[in-house]
Design an enzyme around this catalytic site. Sequence first.
Site, PDB file in Angstrom:
ATOM      1  CE  LYS A 172      39.199  61.870 -32.085  1.00  0.00           C
ATOM      2  NZ  LYS A 172      39.728  61.056 -30.989  1.00  0.00           N
ATOM      3  CD  GLU A 247      22.851  64.701 -29.627  1.00  0.00           C
ATOM      4  OE1 GLU A 247      22.452  65.050 -28.500  1.00  0.00           O
ATOM      5  OE2 GLU A 247      22.118  64.695 -30.633  1.00  0.00           O
ATOM      6  CB  CYS A 281      25.656  64.020 -21.806  1.00  0.00           C
ATOM      7  SG  CYS A 281      24.836  62.796 -22.816  1.00  0.00           S
ATOM      8  CD  GLU A 385      29.155  68.431 -19.012  1.00  0.00           C
ATOM      9  OE1 GLU A 385      29.971  68.894 -19.817  1.00  0.00           O
ATOM     10  OE2 GLU A 385      28.353  67.521 -19.301  1.00  0.00           O
TER      11      GLU A 385
HETATM   12  O1  TXE Z   1      35.856  65.765 -24.386  1.00  0.00           O
HETATM   13  P1  TXE Z   1      36.156  66.149 -25.870  1.00  0.00           P
HETATM   14  P2  TXE Z   1      36.884  65.642 -23.187  1.00  0.00           P
HETATM   15  C1  TXE Z   1      32.286  66.915 -21.336  1.00  0.00           C
HETATM   16  C2  TXE Z   1      32.660  66.743 -19.878  1.00  0.00           C
HETATM   17  C3  TXE Z   1      34.132  66.627 -19.917  1.00  0.00           C
HETATM   18  C4  TXE Z   1      34.454  67.618 -21.003  1.00  0.00           C
HETATM   19  C5  TXE Z   1      35.774  67.410 -21.671  1.00  0.00           C
HETATM   20  O2  TXE Z   1      32.314  67.908 -19.163  1.00  0.00           O
HETATM   21  O3  TXE Z   1      34.738  66.948 -18.707  1.00  0.00           O
HETATM   22  O4  TXE Z   1      33.435  67.443 -21.951  1.00  0.00           O
HETATM   23  O5  TXE Z   1      35.943  66.044 -21.998  1.00  0.00           O
HETATM   24  C6  TXE Z   1      37.509  64.729 -29.869  1.00  0.00           C
HETATM   25  N1  TXE Z   1      38.432  68.336 -33.365  1.00  0.00           N
HETATM   26  N2  TXE Z   1      31.914  65.676 -21.984  1.00  0.00           N
HETATM   27  O6  TXE Z   1      37.957  66.675 -23.273  1.00  0.00           O
HETATM   28  O7  TXE Z   1      37.525  66.681 -25.995  1.00  0.00           O
HETATM   29  C7  TXE Z   1      38.126  63.877 -28.787  1.00  0.00           C
HETATM   30  O8  TXE Z   1      39.331  63.292 -29.236  1.00  0.00           O
HETATM   31  C8  TXE Z   1      37.770  67.190 -33.477  1.00  0.00           C
HETATM   32  C9  TXE Z   1      30.524  65.487 -22.220  1.00  0.00           C
HETATM   33  O9  TXE Z   1      37.317  64.266 -23.107  1.00  0.00           O
HETATM   34  O10 TXE Z   1      35.019  66.966 -26.329  1.00  0.00           O
HETATM   35  C10 TXE Z   1      37.012  62.879 -28.538  1.00  0.00           C
HETATM   36  O11 TXE Z   1      37.013  61.880 -29.531  1.00  0.00           O
HETATM   37  N3  TXE Z   1      37.602  66.335 -32.459  1.00  0.00           N
HETATM   38  C11 TXE Z   1      30.291  64.426 -23.234  1.00  0.00           C
HETATM   39  C12 TXE Z   1      35.769  63.745 -28.694  1.00  0.00           C
HETATM   40  O12 TXE Z   1      36.184  64.899 -29.416  1.00  0.00           O
HETATM   41  C13 TXE Z   1      38.115  66.678 -31.274  1.00  0.00           C
HETATM   42  C14 TXE Z   1      31.133  63.233 -23.102  1.00  0.00           C
HETATM   43  C15 TXE Z   1      35.157  64.209 -27.372  1.00  0.00           C
HETATM   44  O13 TXE Z   1      36.165  64.712 -26.555  1.00  0.00           O
HETATM   45  C16 TXE Z   1      38.816  67.880 -31.090  1.00  0.00           C
HETATM   46  C17 TXE Z   1      32.518  63.559 -22.876  1.00  0.00           C
HETATM   47  C18 TXE Z   1      38.961  68.733 -32.205  1.00  0.00           C
HETATM   48  N4  TXE Z   1      39.613  69.896 -32.148  1.00  0.00           N
HETATM   49  C19 TXE Z   1      32.846  64.739 -22.291  1.00  0.00           C
HETATM   50  N5  TXE Z   1      39.206  67.942 -29.803  1.00  0.00           N
HETATM   51  C20 TXE Z   1      28.845  64.069 -23.504  1.00  0.00           C
HETATM   52  N6  TXE Z   1      28.134  64.945 -24.217  1.00  0.00           N
HETATM   53  O14 TXE Z   1      28.384  63.002 -23.170  1.00  0.00           O
HETATM   54  C21 TXE Z   1      38.773  66.823 -29.189  1.00  0.00           C
HETATM   55  N7  TXE Z   1      38.123  66.047 -30.081  1.00  0.00           N
END
Ligand code: TXE
Length: 485
Positions: A172, A247, A281, A385
Amino acid sequence: MHTIGNFIAGSFSPAHGGRTINDYNPATEAILATIPRSQGEDVERAVNAAHSAQDEWSKLTLEQRAHWLDKIADALEHKSEQIANTESRDTGKPIALARRVDAARSVSNFRFFAEFGRQQTQQTFQMEDALNVVHRSPVGTVGLITPWNLPLYLLTWKVAPALLMGNTIVAKPSEVTPLTAHLLAETLLELELPKGVFNLVHGLGPEVGQAILEHPGIKAISFTGGTETGRIVARTAAPMFKKLSLELGGKNATVVFADADMEKAVEGAVRAAFTNSGQVCLCGSRIFIEEEIVEQFTRRFVEKVDAIRVGNPMDEETEMGTVISPEHLLKIESYIDLAQKEGGVILTGGTREMTGYNGPDGTGAFLRPTVVGNLPHTSRCATEEIFGPMVTLHTFSTEQDALEMVNASEYGLAGSVWTSDIERGQRFSTQIDSGIVWVNTWLHRDLRTPFGGVKNSGVGREGGQWSLDFFSELTNICIKDSDEN
Ligand code: TXE
């Protein structure tokens, strides 16, 4: 604009119930595509397809699967320009960056794991009277959930080793950047990868992502995303004893000692801070500078940041595009306001203004790279962050002082240390609570090395052998010598 479908059992289909979500270009705010808003029923179909394909796929030899990876690498390489273009439109990142980083790495992820797989030898442990043979089997069907900052780069980083080790996949991508995952699915269809080996379900995290976490037929979850979501992943999947690789976020430090090569340290710190609009990240968003060089370093750093060309992502000369979305822009701006309330001084940036392109109607999630001084290292802006083009500068007087400030973070993913004293660089690196430290460089990656974080930055490591370990189960077979020997 086009409508894309889920990729299940080798063909594209809409979501169960037919609902869709719009995907936007953050530079123009135009709708790029509509994607399926998938539900548990779609995950169920994808898992069934994956299970049907598991036996055939796992029976291939490692060499045969490595050959598949090479074929995928070749096909993606052929589409490099399309990947870069698509990624740039979907994320707002500069086309040059998308070409150099996203497209190139998506290809090399497959190439690397193909080659790395071929180098594997079976591990054995000889005893006086018996031989232990370590046998690897696939985990089964694995769930891959990926974010928006490096969409195809991070997806292929998981897909390649998962396929190599004989697993089938339900993936996904982020709903914000679904296009290159679709391009990968199209490529696998063209290559006639056996149906059901790779399945892609689009949609919202709490709906389809959650359904992947909860499905008992998915045996491992590799997740890259935010720390808060990581908690949900762990909370859901751990009680089911799924294998987990998380990660998560970072609040990484860049530490500049007075004896560092000033030119290289400034250049490295700017790159670490603002690559991909600070949305990696690994980005160094807290910069610690030894007091003797604070003035000189800050002046040169700010000059270099001022010179960053922010503009139309499609322009070859652009060095920084948009942030991921208007909502994310507002979040970053709220931190810029907070920084000032906390007593910080904006040394440059902090506004949406720029010369050049702001989207057709002055729209677009553009923000000038922002540098904030005068904030304590314990302030919210220096500890939470932000994940955007905003950094805070801090001063230290001794190595110990620097170490305490660096480690006063709930995150522990990466960091970079700039010094001409390599012994000190190494000593300091071992004391940072962090999964990765670079000395006199940043984001210099060898794909064989362990990648991952400590504290709130995650659990587990990927890369090289660690990826192969994650995507396989080990059986130790102990064979007793026959009594005649
Ligand atoms: O990430 P999400 P978001 C950090 C960064 C950012 C914050 C939020 O600080 O501002 O996270 O970003 C899926 N069950 N990073 O909200 O939600 C979602 O659909 C299963 C750091 O965009 O964590 C997407 O595919 N999956 C990071 C994935 O999780 C779920 C990079 C990541 O999205 C879910 C991005 C659930 N309940 C953001 N809820 C890095 N480590 O590089 C969401 N998702």
